[in-house]
Every structure is written in structure tokens, then in C-alpha cells.
Scaffold this motif. Sequence first.
Motif, PDB file in Angstrom:
ATOM      1  N   MET A   1      -3.604  -3.906  -0.759  1.00  0.00           N
ATOM      2  CA  MET A   1      -3.868  -3.425  -2.116  1.00  0.00           C
ATOM      3  C   MET A   1      -3.395  -4.416  -3.171  1.00  0.00           C
ATOM      4  N   SER A   2      -2.290  -5.137  -2.886  1.00  0.00           N
ATOM      5  CA  SER A   2      -1.702  -6.011  -3.896  1.00  0.00           C
ATOM      6  C   SER A   2      -2.605  -7.172  -4.278  1.00  0.00           C
ATOM      7  N   ARG A  13      -1.146  -2.588  -7.528  1.00  0.00           N
ATOM      8  CA  ARG A  13       0.159  -2.839  -6.917  1.00  0.00           C
ATOM      9  C   ARG A  13       0.647  -1.688  -6.040  1.00  0.00           C
ATOM     10  N   GLN A  14       0.481  -0.448  -6.489  1.00  0.00           N
ATOM     11  CA  GLN A  14       1.073   0.667  -5.742  1.00  0.00           C
ATOM     12  C   GLN A  14       0.353   1.967  -6.074  1.00  0.00           C
ATOM     13  N   GLN A  15       0.072   2.759  -5.044  1.00  0.00           N
ATOM     14  CA  GLN A  15      -0.487   4.087  -5.276  1.00  0.00           C
ATOM     15  C   GLN A  15       0.646   5.047  -5.586  1.00  0.00           C
ATOM     16  N   LEU A  16       0.567   5.709  -6.729  1.00  0.00           N
ATOM     17  CA  LEU A  16       1.625   6.614  -7.169  1.00  0.00           C
ATOM     18  C   LEU A  16       1.330   8.068  -6.834  1.00  0.00           C
ATOM     19  N   LEU A  25      -2.621   4.874  -9.806  1.00  0.00           N
ATOM     20  CA  LEU A  25      -2.056   3.647  -9.271  1.00  0.00           C
ATOM     21  C   LEU A  25      -1.328   2.851 -10.345  1.00  0.00           C
TER      22      LEU A  25
END
Length: 279
Positions: A1-2, A13-16, A25
Motif C-alpha cells: 500500500m505504501s 500509507r495506512q488503512q485506518l 486511509l
Amino acid sequence: MSDQVVAGRFQLRQQLKKREGQRTLLAYDQWTQEFVILKFRLFVPDLPEETLARLERDSEILKTLYHPSIPAYLDYFTIDLPPARAFVIVQEQAEGKSLREHLATGRLFTELQARQIARAILDILAYLHGLPTPVIHRNIKPSNILVGDWAEEIACPAGVFQQMSPLYLIDFGALQAPIMPEDTSSTIMNSYDYMPPEQFAGRAVMASDLYALGITLIDLVTQVRISELPRKGQRILFEQVVTTLSPGFTDWLKRMTEPDLPFRFPNVQIALNTLEKLP
């Protein structure tokens, strides 16, 4: 993903958060070199044009909002994610945990803290409802209020309490309606407990936000799921569960959460003035 970049600009950067038909994200904006939040609403390619137009219209309204406790809505766009597409909202990143996350840790909210939160949210609602074309949030609940920790102890006539760090109100309800065929349960069902009868019936008014705020505060001070609290008709009998609240604040919460619209506080200013006059 990054390594994935969307819209030629946002590096994921990151799935929240993930739920049916929606993704939230953290992304890095390569143009501004700042972190932002991307909220993906998945939809089928043959989504009616009027539905997409509604999302765009609502997003344009949100982009005009300017309040220190509302993370700025920066942009929106659509992208292809075969076999679906996504409507993506770009929002300023806000620091803090949601009140739902604080509750999950077993945190006990005092009346003084509940009053602090009430004042902060009423200040935001005074801004939204006071716009030339009033904006109704429609989705106030613990998971949509972000706040940091209470750190600094402050003495006051009512005792000692901890000063609240900045608070943010997120996720306006106008952008939460289902747009995928299967996107019908989680988001809407989780919001039912905080939704007044008139909104449930399809008619949201400014006092609907007051009801949702009141229910949110009851959630904080009882630490009991709203669906599990005793009721008489549509009214929640929270006072049977938490007996430590002052009589004045208890009555204030009752009027905030009055199911019958004519008996609820009619607007933010009256609700705030009444709260400020409490001992």
C-alpha cells in the motif's frame, strides 16, 4: 500500500478504518508534503448521476466550512477500483482518539467533562446552524468526535477537573448515506441509537443535532450501550442508571433528548444558555 499513489498525488500509507462500502486511509500529499485523510465511498459503475451529483454538491458545501474544530475538507475526486468505483474525500488530518475509543478503554467521563464536551460541540453547531444556509451535521455520535487526553488539572468551584485538549467533529451525515447495493447495515444501524425520531423518518432539522449530542453525552456518563438503557416509549430513562449527575444537568439532558420535537430545545443558543446557567 505504501507505494500506491492515487490521483497522481496521494501516497497511501495506512488503512485506518474499513466497513462495508467504505474505507478510511492515511495518505501523504506529495504536493503539500503533509498527511491527509482519504475517505473512500465505493459505488457501482452505473450509479445514478443524481446520486453522484449529490455527493459532489455536499462536498462543495463542506469545502466552504471554516472552524478550528472541523478538520478542513480539502478536495474530492472519483477513481476506478474495478469492479467498482470510489468517491474519495480528502480531509485535513486531526489528532486525537474518538470518544468511542476512549470509552472502549473503560474511561469514566464525569459530569464536568461531559459539560466541557457539550459546550465544545454546541460551539461548533452554533457555527454550522448559523451559516446563511444552515448545515445540519446529521451524524453526531462518540465515534465522530475526536479528542486527545485530559492532562492539566484545573481547580473550579465545582471541584477539580482536567482540562480537555482540542476537540474535533468529523464525518458529516450528508456523505454517509449508502451508495452501494449492499451498503445498508453497519453505518446506518450504528447511528440509529443517536438519531431522533424525525430524522429516522427522513426529516432532519437543526434540533436533530441537539438530540444526537444529548444521546452521545448519555453514552459517556452511563457507559452503557444506548440500546440497553431502560426506556419509556421513545424516551431513554438514563437517570435510572446514573444517579451521580446534578439535577440541573439531568433535566438539561432530558430536554436535549426529548423525542417529541416541540418539547426539545429549539436551537443551539437556548441549549447553550441553559447549560451555562446551571450551577
